[in-house]
Write a protein that holds these residues in place. Sequence first.
Motif, mmCIF file in Angstrom:
data_model
loop_
_atom_site.group_PDB
_atom_site.id
_atom_site.type_symbol
_atom_site.label_atom_id
_atom_site.label_comp_id
_atom_site.label_asym_id
_atom_site.label_seq_id
_atom_site.Cartn_x
_atom_site.Cartn_y
_atom_site.Cartn_z
ATOM 1 N N GLY A 25 0.916 -1.364 0.137
ATOM 2 C CA GLY A 25 -0.018 0.066 0.000
ATOM 3 C C GLY A 25 0.961 1.314 0.112
ATOM 4 N N TRP A 26 2.230 1.229 0.002
ATOM 5 C CA TRP A 26 3.016 2.256 0.061
ATOM 6 C C TRP A 26 3.196 2.972 -1.147
ATOM 7 C CZ3 TRP A 26 5.887 4.746 4.048
ATOM 8 C CH2 TRP A 26 6.602 5.736 3.574
ATOM 9 N N SER A 27 2.774 4.151 -1.358
ATOM 10 C CA SER A 27 2.701 4.895 -2.629
ATOM 11 C C SER A 27 2.687 6.589 -2.321
ATOM 12 C CB SER A 27 1.647 4.492 -3.518
ATOM 13 O OG SER A 27 1.571 5.401 -4.830
ATOM 14 N N THR A 28 3.533 7.219 -3.169
ATOM 15 C CA THR A 28 3.621 8.555 -2.982
ATOM 16 C C THR A 28 2.801 9.241 -3.946
ATOM 17 O OG1 THR A 28 5.358 8.756 -4.749
ATOM 18 C CG2 THR A 28 6.018 8.595 -2.517
ATOM 19 N N ILE A 29 2.104 8.521 -5.111
ATOM 20 C CA ILE A 29 1.192 9.052 -5.873
ATOM 21 C C ILE A 29 -0.125 9.383 -5.145
ATOM 22 C CG2 ILE A 29 -0.211 8.643 -8.114
ATOM 23 C CD1 ILE A 29 2.114 6.818 -8.997
ATOM 24 N N GLY A 30 -0.579 10.526 -5.515
ATOM 25 C CA GLY A 30 -1.700 10.925 -4.830
ATOM 26 C C GLY A 30 -1.769 11.335 -3.154
ATOM 27 N N GLY A 31 -0.647 11.476 -2.874
ATOM 28 C CA GLY A 31 -0.361 11.648 -1.228
ATOM 29 C C GLY A 31 -0.493 13.276 -1.061
ATOM 30 N N GLY A 32 0.187 13.479 0.113
ATOM 31 C CA GLY A 32 -0.039 14.813 0.730
ATOM 32 C C GLY A 32 0.818 15.770 0.136
ATOM 33 N N PRO A 33 1.137 17.072 0.592
ATOM 34 C CA PRO A 33 2.154 17.870 -0.098
ATOM 35 C C PRO A 33 3.652 17.601 -0.046
ATOM 36 C CG PRO A 33 0.613 19.037 1.589
ATOM 37 C CD PRO A 33 0.531 17.696 1.890
ATOM 38 N N ILE A 34 4.009 17.040 1.128
ATOM 39 C CA ILE A 34 5.530 16.521 0.760
ATOM 40 C C ILE A 34 5.440 15.494 -0.183
ATOM 41 C CG2 ILE A 34 7.120 15.038 2.230
ATOM 42 C CD1 ILE A 34 6.185 16.459 4.566
ATOM 43 N N ALA A 35 4.425 14.380 -0.239
ATOM 44 C CA ALA A 35 4.801 13.330 -1.284
ATOM 45 C C ALA A 35 4.639 14.032 -2.768
ATOM 46 C CB ALA A 35 3.587 12.552 -1.154
ATOM 47 N N SER A 36 3.619 14.763 -2.711
ATOM 48 C CA SER A 36 3.633 15.714 -4.058
ATOM 49 C C SER A 36 4.771 16.228 -4.216
ATOM 50 C CB SER A 36 2.434 16.632 -3.978
ATOM 51 O OG SER A 36 1.375 15.947 -3.813
ATOM 52 N N ALA A 37 5.534 16.847 -3.464
ATOM 53 C CA ALA A 37 6.718 17.862 -3.907
ATOM 54 C C ALA A 37 7.707 16.792 -3.985
ATOM 55 C CB ALA A 37 7.245 18.493 -2.635
ATOM 56 N N PHE A 38 7.784 15.764 -3.391
ATOM 57 C CA PHE A 38 8.983 14.543 -3.799
ATOM 58 C C PHE A 38 8.562 14.073 -5.032
ATOM 59 C CE2 PHE A 38 9.349 10.019 -4.257
ATOM 60 C CZ PHE A 38 10.854 9.911 -3.710
ATOM 61 N N ASN A 39 7.506 13.965 -5.628
ATOM 62 C CA ASN A 39 7.117 13.372 -7.078
ATOM 63 C C ASN A 39 7.361 14.438 -8.067
ATOM 64 O OD1 ASN A 39 5.833 11.070 -5.820
ATOM 65 N ND2 ASN A 39 3.645 11.742 -5.925
ATOM 66 N N LEU A 40 7.161 15.650 -7.666
ATOM 67 C CA LEU A 40 7.687 16.789 -8.858
ATOM 68 C C LEU A 40 9.090 16.689 -8.856
ATOM 69 C CD1 LEU A 40 6.818 19.034 -10.760
ATOM 70 C CD2 LEU A 40 6.837 20.440 -8.598
ATOM 71 N N PHE A 41 9.849 16.575 -7.825
ATOM 72 C CA PHE A 41 11.393 16.578 -8.016
ATOM 73 C C PHE A 41 11.805 15.381 -8.796
ATOM 74 C CE2 PHE A 41 11.461 19.829 -4.496
ATOM 75 C CZ PHE A 41 12.059 20.757 -5.252
ATOM 76 N N SER A 42 11.156 14.013 -8.171
ATOM 77 C CA SER A 42 11.892 12.866 -8.738
ATOM 78 C C SER A 42 11.364 12.922 -10.186
ATOM 79 C CB SER A 42 11.005 11.760 -7.912
ATOM 80 O OG SER A 42 9.638 11.852 -8.325
ATOM 81 N N ASP A 43 10.192 13.550 -10.702
ATOM 82 C CA ASP A 43 9.913 13.619 -12.126
ATOM 83 C C ASP A 43 10.864 14.168 -13.071
ATOM 84 O OD1 ASP A 43 7.449 13.034 -14.151
ATOM 85 O OD2 ASP A 43 7.850 15.093 -14.456
ATOM 86 N N LEU A 44 11.257 15.752 -12.413
ATOM 87 C CA LEU A 44 11.857 16.421 -13.266
ATOM 88 C C LEU A 44 13.214 16.065 -13.041
ATOM 89 C CD1 LEU A 44 10.412 20.156 -12.065
ATOM 90 C CD2 LEU A 44 9.890 18.532 -14.047
ATOM 91 N N PHE A 45 14.119 15.527 -12.041
ATOM 92 C CA PHE A 45 15.443 15.153 -11.996
ATOM 93 C C PHE A 45 15.517 14.133 -12.847
ATOM 94 C CE2 PHE A 45 15.970 17.379 -7.913
ATOM 95 C CZ PHE A 45 17.000 18.236 -8.350
ATOM 96 N N SER A 46 14.377 13.087 -13.038
ATOM 97 C CA SER A 46 14.741 12.138 -13.740
ATOM 98 C C SER A 46 14.976 12.497 -15.333
ATOM 99 C CB SER A 46 13.492 11.054 -14.025
ATOM 100 O OG SER A 46 13.163 10.533 -12.420
ATOM 101 N N VAL A 47 14.135 13.207 -15.727
ATOM 102 C CA VAL A 47 14.474 13.957 -17.455
ATOM 103 C C VAL A 47 15.597 14.605 -17.408
ATOM 104 C CG1 VAL A 47 13.417 15.662 -18.830
ATOM 105 C CG2 VAL A 47 12.057 14.206 -17.560
ATOM 106 N N LEU A 48 16.051 15.269 -16.221
ATOM 107 C CA LEU A 48 17.361 16.017 -16.255
ATOM 108 C C LEU A 48 18.498 15.052 -16.432
ATOM 109 C CD1 LEU A 48 16.945 18.850 -13.688
ATOM 110 C CD2 LEU A 48 16.944 19.085 -16.082
ATOM 111 N N VAL A 49 18.597 13.932 -15.499
ATOM 112 C CA VAL A 49 19.634 12.906 -15.476
ATOM 113 C C VAL A 49 19.666 12.482 -16.938
ATOM 114 C CG1 VAL A 49 20.327 10.680 -14.766
ATOM 115 C CG2 VAL A 49 19.299 12.477 -12.951
ATOM 116 N N LEU A 50 18.317 12.033 -17.643
ATOM 117 C CA LEU A 50 18.705 11.372 -18.766
ATOM 118 C C LEU A 50 19.061 12.212 -19.935
ATOM 119 C CD1 LEU A 50 14.997 9.604 -18.444
ATOM 120 C CD2 LEU A 50 17.217 8.359 -18.397
#
Length: 682
Positions: A97-122
């Motif tokens: 049941g652990w997932s950050t998708i659809g979570g609170g503000p901290i989880a949402s900020a984490f998701n945004l950074f992970s998404d953008l950094f993934s593209v930057l690394v690639l």
Amino acid sequence: MLTTPERIAFVLLVLICGGLAFSGFRNIVRIVRRGAPADRSDNLAGRFVRALVDVGLQKTVFKARPWVSFFHAFIFFGFSFYLLVNINDILEAFIDGWSTIGGGPIASAFNLFSDLFSVLVLTGMVMLLLRRFVQKPKSLTFNSSVKLHSKVTSGGVRTDSLIVGVFILLHVGSRWLGTALHLAEKGHGDAWLPTASIASIPFRGLPTSTLELGIHTCWWMAMGLIVLFLPYFPRSKHLHLMVAPINLALAKRTPRGELTGVANATEPGAETLTDLPWTQLLDSYACIMCNRCQDACPAHASGTPLSPAALEINKRYYVNEHAAQVAGGGAVANLLDFAITQDAVWSCTSCYACVEVCPVGNEPMMDLIEMRRGMVFEGKMADEVAEVLRNLDEKGNSFGDSARKRARWSKKLDFKIPDARKESVEYLWFVGDFASFDPQSQEVSKAVANLLHEAGVSFGILYEGERSAGNDIRRVGEEGLFDALAQQNAELLEQCEFEKIFTTDPHTFNALKNEYGPYAGAGQFEVVHYSTLLVELLNSGRLPIKAELGGRGTYHDPCFLGRYNGGFDAPREVITASGVELVEMPRNRENSFCCGAGGGRIWMKDHDDVTERPSENRIREALALGDIDFFVVACPKDLTMYRDAVKTSGNEGKIEVVDIVDLLNRAMTGDRSSESNKEAAA
């Protein structure tokens, strides 16, 4: 998310690969500990804080290659954040049941950074791979005469780069794609995962079983690859991720111009890998094999067999190949057998450029000095070096002239310079060998003396009592002779009465300022370069300008004044005060290009492989600025090197090599002709 069998398999994989990696890391520790002693234990907390700040801001990386550094920053910041991403993915796999998708503000900020950094690394990784494998810059190649480990010549560095690059692309790409599949499974995008949401569109509507299979496959591709990579990590250049911050933290913190002394006077220097200080063994593990040090090296640019990058790379490949033997205390090969040639060792100008530009804090120049120490101790040096050392031992100067001739240049003055051994003076002028014996430099010495006399400065010289300050002697590797000369000079200085020491020679300036501290009486005096003294006299009005010269000039930063001691501004102030428009060469200040005289090279013959001397390279750089009247120097050796380079490069009449004091003298007298050039021609 993972099934029970998958979880068991992952744990077993971690234990197996972790055990193999541990063996590799243990060997690294054992190998580094076999190095000679070196004390870097002072202020450890401060060292590591500073290193983490420098690494975190990528300060050392952005010293050179701005576009490459820009894309490297994408990878660095993204990969740093991916530590949190990987922890999250482990939690997701093992906690139902652990997932950050659809979570609170901290989880949402984490998701945004992970998404953008993934593209930057690639993006960053693709650009760097294109550079290495498609663009193939010359900076990643070596001179044909450079000694290289057999695995390097067969493409080992390129293979390692490809393995690391593909690993990063698969790891980050799989994780990013897995997130897109998670969103497709939910049937909608997420504003906090913008790029993954776009990537999820083609997968929406696929059967749940297919998406689940894809999610599990992507997880294993992302996390399983990390675990599988662990045993290779200690052998890969990717190890710099861990070792570089440590290497930067444990870097030398004493003045750049102060060499570390010999640990064992009965067996000085280094012959084998483990004779080097342990910090220099750590260098090979920190090396990212980027060749920036080679780019900055005047010896390599000239076509010689020296590449500081190849030296570190060869060390690394040797310890990788013989890790168990070296770690276990077994015999270690001579450095000349696998790391570098003897010709390359003697090609170094000790300009410090390789150390200054290294993004991970390596000191390849120190390896060369340690090797020189061992060679000189055993008498393995060029005949011309041996002759100069004999001159210095017997006569106290590199020219082999009688000590009584040291101050002969001063007899042509209209006044007698006071003898600082016999009377009190404000400034003791430590003239140095070149400024005393070289005919062209003598004219500059006379010009300096005349200006100081006209300004009413109280100064004196040591006449025949002065000996070589020993800066280049020490960098040639003759520690015993340096010690003897420094002791003689220090004892004489202690007997004199003066307030400050000044010198026109940056090499002498460096030795007196940074390396005479241990000698009685010498470390307590303030030492200044004559450019600083001239600026003080100009600002106080004691050197009045009669007519500004005009014209355009460019200035060469001497290594031992600029890069070693931060003396950048005073010479430029003298130039502009003379009324000359200063135009900077692309390589200036910290990034200045060595003239090729340092490290005793001025005493040696050119290597057979030389295609263009460093001094000729520099003259070409100056002429490329267009419409330059003056090539301005503030070092006696530079004056000689560059006037010679103008001739040998076929550029006589196109640019005039002058000392800063020559410009100032012309501006004060209103005479645009060069006295030193007149005298030299005569």
